[in-house]
Write an enzyme that holds these catalytic residues in place. Structure first.
Site, short mmCIF file in Angstrom:
data_model
loop_
_atom_site.label_atom_id
_atom_site.label_comp_id
_atom_site.label_asym_id
_atom_site.label_seq_id
_atom_site.Cartn_x
_atom_site.Cartn_y
_atom_site.Cartn_z
N SER A 1 5.72 3.07 -0.84
CA SER A 1 6.22 3.92 0.24
C SER A 1 6.90 3.07 1.31
O SER A 1 7.86 2.36 1.01
CB SER A 1 5.07 4.76 0.80
OG SER A 1 5.54 5.79 1.64
N ASP B 1 8.02 14.34 -5.01
CA ASP B 1 8.00 13.39 -3.90
C ASP B 1 9.36 13.43 -3.20
O ASP B 1 10.40 13.31 -3.86
CB ASP B 1 7.71 11.99 -4.46
CG ASP B 1 7.66 10.90 -3.40
OD1 ASP B 1 7.73 11.22 -2.19
OD2 ASP B 1 7.54 9.73 -3.78
N HIS C 1 3.67 11.82 -4.34
CA HIS C 1 3.66 10.66 -3.45
C HIS C 1 2.23 10.23 -3.13
O HIS C 1 1.38 11.05 -2.82
CB HIS C 1 4.40 10.99 -2.15
CG HIS C 1 4.65 9.78 -1.32
ND1 HIS C 1 5.72 8.95 -1.53
CD2 HIS C 1 3.95 9.22 -0.28
CE1 HIS C 1 5.69 7.96 -0.65
NE2 HIS C 1 4.62 8.10 0.10
#
Length: 357
Positions: free
Chosen positions: A143, A297, A327
């Protein structure tokens, strides 16, 4: 968090950070790995050293946690488990970095911290002290940490003071650009759990500023000035996304916004914040790359576009797209948030590292 912020009790991110606090575990060694909280180049890190006798020089992984540049900690249970598995299964030294967070620290503080640790660790005397093979060092992150890993890899490739070159980079559902927040993945997954579009916009805006005007401009996708329009070529999803990810979506170029955000917050157009903005000559210098994306995501298309751009620049890329994943899934490794999916995806990353690092 929203209610507490509206009532003036705490900042929105401080409320979310309570989740981090609940997840923290101490640096505890086990039969396989020695775990220590220490500092490298003045930045806090959690260091993982295999306990078995080395057969030779070891691999090393510099890991940067996720959390939208505002949350997260190397000591969270999910990250601690990930680092232990990487260290034990790959016989690798793992440096998990606790960079400064927003607020109160804005871009480029987070990048500067992880870059400082990376550059320091790559010094020959530091590698030798930890028994690391200079030809087998990798940066990795998920991320926002994937964003930082990509930016660090780019900067290291051009830094004349760094003699040791990275062998690989691993980018797990990375956030790679802040110019177009209306990609197909943002449309398809705007309200999906864990990371909604609204939360990602909040993370991006908080990374740069506390100014609510910036957040509003980013939410409407009108934050890029006309004079920066040439940069949109690098994030043009009609060109860089595979057809199966474009689906039935029609490309529309983001509407030009005021010049004020980019003037006040130059990080908006900085490749250290948006690695997808790097030109092809810069990408050409990068090491072999593993990119993991998840179907459900908002950041799916960032990773897919970067895979396409790296391939076009001649970089060896493995793009693993998990069609059943969302995610954050890689950190779902222990009760009460343990999923077979998390173990499977981490196993995929570990197999690639075993073969390529």
């Amino acid at each position: 968090s929203e209610a507490a912020e509206l009532l003036g009790l705490m900042h929105y991110m401080e409320g979310l950070r309570l989740i981090t606090a609940v997840e923290l575990v101490p640096a505890t060694s086990d039969e396989n790995v020695t775990v220590t909280d220490t500092e490298l180049s003045g930045v806090p890190v959690r260091l993982y050293l295999p306990r078995r006798a080395p057969a030779g020089l070891r691999r090393a992984v510099l890991y940067f946690h996720g959390g939208g540049w505002c949350l997260g900690d190397a000591g969270m249970h999910g990250y601690d488990l990930m680092s232990r598995r990487i260290s034990n299964e790959l016989d690798a030294v793992v440096v998990s970095v606790n960079y400064r967070l927003a607020p109160p620290h804005r871009f480029p503080a987070q990048f500067e911290d992880v870059y400082s640790v990376s550059k320091f660790f790559l010094r020959s005397e530091v590698l030798a002290r930890h028994g690391v093979d200079p030809a087998r060092v990798c940066v990795a992150g998920d991320s926002a940490g994937g964003n930082l890993a990509a930016a660090v890899a780019q900067q290291l490739s051009e830094d004349p003071e760094v003699k040791t070159k990275l062998k690989a980079q691993v980018l797990i559902y990375p956030a790679l650009q802040a110019l177009d927040l209306d990609l197909p993945s943002y449309r398809d997954n705007a309200d999906k759990p864990v990371l909604s579009r609204a939360l990602m916009v909040r993370f991006w805006s908080e990374y740069f500023s506390a100014d609510p005007a910036l957040r509003e401009a980013m939410a409407s996708n009108r934050h890029v000035p006309a004079e920066a329009g040439a940069l949109l070529h690098w994030v043009d999803w009609s060109r860089w996304l595979p057809a199966e990810m474009r689906k039935a979506h029609t490309y529309s170029r983001p509407a030009a916004g005021s010049a004020e955000p980019a003037r006040s917050f130059p990080g908006l157009l900085d490749p250290r914040a948006s690695p997808l903005l790097a030109g092809e000559a810069r990408l050409r210098r990068l090491p072999r790359t593993f990119i993991l994306t998840c179907e459900h995501d908002v950041l799916r298309d960032d990773g897919a576009m970067y895979a396409g751009r790296l391939r076009a620049a001649g970089v060896p890329v493995t793009h693993h797209h998990a069609r059943d994943a969302f995610h954050g899934a890689v950190t779902f490794l222990s009760w009460p948030l343990e999923l077979a999916l998390g173990h499977r995806l981490l196993g995929t990353c570990l197999r690639w590292l075993r073969e390529n690092l």
